[in-house]
Structures are given as C-alpha cells and as structure tokens.
Design an enzyme around this catalytic site. Structure first.
Site, short mmCIF file in Angstrom:
data_model
loop_
_atom_site.label_atom_id
_atom_site.label_comp_id
_atom_site.label_asym_id
_atom_site.label_seq_id
_atom_site.Cartn_x
_atom_site.Cartn_y
_atom_site.Cartn_z
CB VAL A 52 -1.24 0.14 1.42
CG1 VAL A 52 -1.70 1.03 1.32
CG2 VAL A 52 -1.91 -1.30 1.05
CG ASP A 92 -5.44 0.53 9.19
OD1 ASP A 92 -5.45 1.62 8.71
OD2 ASP A 92 -5.59 -0.27 10.13
C1 LIG Z 1 -11.73 4.24 2.19
C2 LIG Z 1 -10.27 3.86 1.37
C3 LIG Z 1 -9.39 4.91 1.99
C4 LIG Z 1 -7.39 5.06 1.08
O1 LIG Z 1 -7.40 3.54 1.13
O2 LIG Z 1 -7.69 6.20 0.78
C5 LIG Z 1 -10.10 2.80 1.27
C6 LIG Z 1 -9.92 1.38 2.63
C7 LIG Z 1 -9.64 0.50 2.44
N1 LIG Z 1 -9.40 -0.10 1.36
C8 LIG Z 1 -9.40 -1.91 1.49
C9 LIG Z 1 -9.12 -3.24 0.80
C10 LIG Z 1 -8.89 -2.36 -0.61
N2 LIG Z 1 -8.40 -1.78 -1.42
C11 LIG Z 1 -8.31 -2.04 -2.53
C12 LIG Z 1 -7.64 -1.04 -3.88
C13 LIG Z 1 -7.31 0.21 -3.64
N3 LIG Z 1 -8.40 1.41 -2.83
C14 LIG Z 1 -8.80 2.36 -2.76
C15 LIG Z 1 -9.06 3.52 -2.28
C16 LIG Z 1 -9.10 3.08 -0.85
N4 LIG Z 1 -9.35 2.24 0.31
C17 LIG Z 1 -10.41 4.46 -0.16
C18 LIG Z 1 -11.35 4.74 -0.38
C19 LIG Z 1 -11.53 4.40 -1.95
C20 LIG Z 1 -12.83 4.41 -2.79
O3 LIG Z 1 -14.24 3.10 -2.17
O4 LIG Z 1 -13.89 4.67 -3.85
C21 LIG Z 1 -7.88 2.55 -4.07
C22 LIG Z 1 -9.10 2.65 -5.43
C23 LIG Z 1 -6.83 4.05 -4.83
C24 LIG Z 1 -5.53 3.46 -3.70
O5 LIG Z 1 -5.35 3.14 -2.72
O6 LIG Z 1 -4.74 3.96 -4.08
C25 LIG Z 1 -7.71 1.22 -4.50
C26 LIG Z 1 -7.53 1.10 -6.15
C27 LIG Z 1 -6.91 1.07 -7.03
C28 LIG Z 1 -6.85 0.98 -8.35
O7 LIG Z 1 -6.52 -0.32 -8.99
O8 LIG Z 1 -5.69 1.90 -9.34
C29 LIG Z 1 -8.29 -3.23 -2.75
C30 LIG Z 1 -8.30 -3.92 -4.34
C31 LIG Z 1 -6.94 -4.49 -4.22
O9 LIG Z 1 -6.01 -3.75 -3.69
O10 LIG Z 1 -7.11 -4.71 -5.65
C32 LIG Z 1 -8.84 -3.93 -1.43
C33 LIG Z 1 -9.14 -5.59 -1.41
C34 LIG Z 1 -10.70 -5.55 -1.86
C35 LIG Z 1 -11.85 -4.27 -1.49
O11 LIG Z 1 -11.92 -4.25 -0.31
O12 LIG Z 1 -12.49 -3.88 -2.41
C36 LIG Z 1 -9.93 -1.94 2.85
C37 LIG Z 1 -9.90 -3.28 3.45
C38 LIG Z 1 -10.45 -3.80 3.53
C39 LIG Z 1 -11.17 -4.92 4.79
O13 LIG Z 1 -10.00 -5.12 5.34
O14 LIG Z 1 -11.79 -5.84 4.10
C40 LIG Z 1 -9.44 -0.85 2.78
C41 LIG Z 1 -9.93 0.01 4.81
C42 LIG Z 1 -11.45 -0.71 5.28
O15 LIG Z 1 -12.23 -0.52 4.46
O16 LIG Z 1 -12.33 -0.11 5.77
N1 LIG Z 2 -6.59 1.48 1.16
C1 LIG Z 2 -5.97 0.09 0.97
O1 LIG Z 2 -5.96 0.47 -0.57
C2 LIG Z 2 -5.83 -0.53 1.58
C3 LIG Z 2 -6.03 -0.92 1.92
N2 LIG Z 2 -4.91 -1.68 3.47
C4 LIG Z 2 -5.13 -1.41 4.57
O2 LIG Z 2 -3.21 -1.11 4.86
C5 LIG Z 2 -2.84 -1.32 5.60
C6 LIG Z 2 -0.70 -1.34 5.03
O3 LIG Z 2 -1.06 -2.69 4.15
P1 LIG Z 2 -0.15 -3.14 3.53
O4 LIG Z 2 1.18 -2.41 2.39
O5 LIG Z 2 -0.75 -4.49 2.43
O6 LIG Z 2 0.60 -4.29 4.01
P2 LIG Z 2 2.41 -4.59 4.59
O7 LIG Z 2 1.65 -5.48 6.18
O8 LIG Z 2 2.63 -5.20 3.25
O9 LIG Z 2 3.06 -3.46 4.53
C7 LIG Z 2 2.55 -3.18 6.87
C8 LIG Z 2 3.84 -1.93 6.84
O10 LIG Z 2 3.54 -1.67 7.73
C9 LIG Z 2 5.22 -0.95 8.46
N3 LIG Z 2 4.80 -0.88 10.01
C10 LIG Z 2 4.07 -1.13 10.96
N4 LIG Z 2 4.23 -0.50 12.08
C11 LIG Z 2 4.91 0.77 11.43
C12 LIG Z 2 5.30 1.82 12.43
N5 LIG Z 2 4.65 1.90 14.16
N6 LIG Z 2 6.44 2.04 11.20
C13 LIG Z 2 6.16 2.39 10.36
N7 LIG Z 2 6.63 1.76 9.81
C14 LIG Z 2 5.79 0.49 10.36
C15 LIG Z 2 5.68 -2.82 8.02
O11 LIG Z 2 7.27 -3.06 8.64
C16 LIG Z 2 4.88 -3.16 7.13
O12 LIG Z 2 6.32 -2.34 5.93
C17 LIG Z 2 -3.42 -2.42 6.35
O13 LIG Z 2 -3.72 -1.91 7.56
C18 LIG Z 2 -4.47 -2.98 5.11
O14 LIG Z 2 -5.54 -3.80 5.91
C19 LIG Z 2 -4.71 -3.06 2.75
C20 LIG Z 2 -5.11 -3.06 1.28
C21 LIG Z 2 -5.75 -1.90 0.60
#
Ligand SMILES: C[C@@]1(CC(=O)O)c2cc3[nH]c(cc4nc(cc5[nH]c(cc(n2)[C@H]1CCC(=O)O)[C@@](C)(CC(=O)O)[C@@H]5CCC(=O)O)C(CC(=O)O)=C4CCC(=O)O)c(CCC(=O)O)c3CC(=O)O
Ligand SMILES: NC(=O)C1=CN([C@@H]2O[C@H](COP(=O)(O)OP(=O)(O)OC[C@H]3O[C@@H](n4cnc5c(N)ncnc54)[C@H](O)[C@@H]3O)[C@@H](O)[C@H]2O)C=CC1
Length: 247
Positions: free
Chosen positions: A32, A117
C-alpha cells in the site's frame, strides 16, 4: 421561477490537489505504501518514508534505492516525526492501534491525513486513477467498494478515444497562444467564448487532428487562427488544418 439542481449531500469534495514540492510523510513500507509513493511522486511532492528495513517490500526498496525518489528513515514511527511540518501524512501500516494513534495526532495538529485501514480517520480517500499526460480521470466509491472503483475506472479508460492525453496537451498549448494574442485580463470573456466555440465546433475528431501536426503545420494553423480570433470567428477545422493523412 428558475429551478436549480438540487443539492445532494453525502459526497466528497473532489479536487486536483497541487502538491508540487510539498512535504508528504508516508508511514509503512508494504504494497500500500508503494502505491502511495507512486501517487504522490506523480504529483511532484517531496516524500519521506518511515519504516524499518525489514518491513520494506520489493517495490518500495526500488523507489528508495533505484529511482531515489524517497527520503527513507530506517526505524519505527515516533511522535516527534510530526515536528517536521508535513503538508500531508499517509499511514499504511499493519498495526491498527498505532494507525489510529497516528491519525489522531495528525487531527490534533490539523495535518491532512489518510489512514489506509481506518476510513473514518481519513481526511481524504485515494481514488482509482487513469492517467494520460495532463489528463487524469479518477473514480471514488466513497469507501463503499475500492475494487469496484478499480473496475469502473478500467471500463472508463477503455472507452476513451486514442491519443486523448496528447489532444489535451495540444489544447493547453492552443489556449496559451490565445492568451498571448489577447493578454488583457479584461478580455477573459471573449477568450473563453472563442475557445469554447472552437471545442464545440471542431468536436472530438477535429481536436484529435491536432495530435499529428508537424511544427510547420502547427505554425500555419496558429497564423490562420490568430487572424480568425481577431474577427471573433472560429474557422472550420478543414480550412486551417492539412488534410488528414490516410493511415
Ligand atoms: C476508504 C479507502 C481509504 C484509502 O485508502 O484512501 C480505502 C480503504 C480500504 N481499502 C481496502 C481494501 C482494498 N483496497 C483496494 C484497492 C484500492 N483502494 C483504494 C482506495 C481506498 N481504499 C479508499 C476508498 C476509495 C473508494 O471507495 O473509492 C484505491 C481506489 C486507491 C488507492 O489506494 O490508491 C485502490 C484501487 C486503485 C486502483 O486499482 O487504481 C483493494 C483491491 C486491490 O488491492 O486490488 C482492496 C481489496 C478489495 C476490496 O475491499 O474492495 C480496505 C481493507 C478492507 C478489509 O480489510 O476488508 C480498506 C479499509 C476499509 O475499508 O476499512
Ligand atoms: N487503502 C487501501 O487501499 C488498502 C489498505 N489496506 C490496509 O493498509 C495497511 C497496509 O497494507 P499493506 O501495505 O498490504 O501491509 P504490509 O503488512 O505489507 O505492510 C505494513 C508495513 O507497515 C510497517 N509498519 C508497521 N508498523 C509501523 C510503524 N509503527 N512505523 C513504521 N512502519 C510500520 C511494516 O514494517 C510494513 O512495512 C493494512 O492495514 C491494510 O489493512 C490494505 C489493502 C488496501
């Protein structure tokens, strides 16, 4: 009585945030964090990333050591890190309690923060983005379906005309020319009406023909367009651009 579009609360304010040279802190070094680096570096920000070496994924190591676009601090986050006057903080860590805590401190210090997250702790969400030169198209589902946002974005991107990013760039150059021909601030109205009419009259296919112009052809076009601008007219595309070369 005039009726206006109703206001529909509950959305996000979608903006194109100008972060060139701004200081962004990323906490964490997994996949991420790797995505965050790409997003903010494409927007020309200055990035500091805090994460112990053992936590860095392959892509983050590449951005640090090969691309050299990240100032890396090899340790866990500590509160005094936030004394550095960051313009934005992004946490992407696998320690939920610590995520919440960092988010809370940023809130107290009024630093805009994204906590990967914890959606409720985010001042802004990332969007699924398509980029083609100066053209950026982003999709938000407001936290409802990030993967769905990704799929919607792909569908939109696949429906765009070929070369649209280059057309946007060429139109930017054309608009700059119009400002050179008629720099008066007070002439904003006529400038805007003329550019709007050109976009509408030429349409997608007409504007797309800008993409293939040589420098000489472009110069001739500007000469004709400038004359037309002075009369307030928009000439038909065929009269100012060379005939389309067949492929
Ligand atoms: C709220 C937000 C906050 C933020 O991160 O800014 C957020 C939150 C969370 N994402 C989670 C999961 C996943 N996120 C992705 C992917 C992306 N996530 C992105 C944005 C956002 N993610 C924001 C809302 C955006 C919106 O709603 O439009 C994208 C669009 C942009 C980017 O991150 O760059 C990027 C696609 C980029 C691209 O492809 O172009 C995938 C798919 C994958 O990884 O392939 C999954 C798994 C499948 C799924 O869950 O859909 C979880 C864990 C949920 C759990 O634990 O179950 C949380 C936390 C939660 O929901 O509590
Ligand atoms: N918003 C999104 O698009 C998404 C969010 N998530 C969430 O984002 C988080 C990160 O996901 P990943 O990169 O896949 O996890 P990951 O487990 O691969 O990486 C976590 C990183 O955080 C570092 N870390 C942990 N505590 C730290 C601290 N106190 N200071 C500095 N570094 C620290 C670890 O060393 C590791 O590099 C997770 O909580 C996951 O649930 C996951 C997928 C998509």
């Amino acid at each position: 009585m005039t009726s206006y579009a109703p206001i529909r609360p509950g959305g996000s304010l979608i903006l194109a945030w100008q972060t060139k040279g701004r200081k962004v802190l990323i906490v964490g070094g997994g996949q991420v964090a790797a995505g965050r680096i790409v997003s903010v570096k494409e927007a020309d920000a200055q990035v500091t990333l805090i994460c112990p070496e053992k936590g860095l994924c392959h892509e983050v190591k590449h951005r640090i050591h090969v691309d050299k676009v990240v100032n890396w601090v090899d340790r866990w986050f500590q509160d005094s890190d936030l004394d550095q006057h960051y313009d934005m903080v992004l946490t992407a860590i696998d320690d939920h309690e610590e995520s919440l805590r960092i988010g809370q401190i940023c809130r107290e210090r009024r630093i805009p923060v994204n906590v990967a997250d914890v959606p409720s702790m985010c001042d802004f969400y990332f969007m699924s983005q398509h980029r083609d030169g100066p053209l950026q198209i982003a999709v938000s589902t407001n936290g409802q379906g990030p993967k769905l946002a990704n799929m919607i974005r792909q569908k939109i991107a696949s429906s765009l005309p070929q070369g649209i990013g280059e057309t946007v760039r060429r139109m930017g150059a054309l608009r700059a020319k119009v400002r050179q021909w008629d720099p008066e601030i007070s002439n904003s109205g006529p400038r805007m009406r003329w550019v709007t009419k050109l976009c509408e009259d030429w349409g997608w296919s007409g504007m797309a023909r800008l993409n293939n112009l040589s420098q000489d052809e472009e110069k001739d076009m500007y000469t004709s367009l400038q004359k037309a601008y002075e009369t307030g007219e928009v000439p038909p595309v065929d009269t100012v651009l060379p005939e389309e070369k067949s492929a």
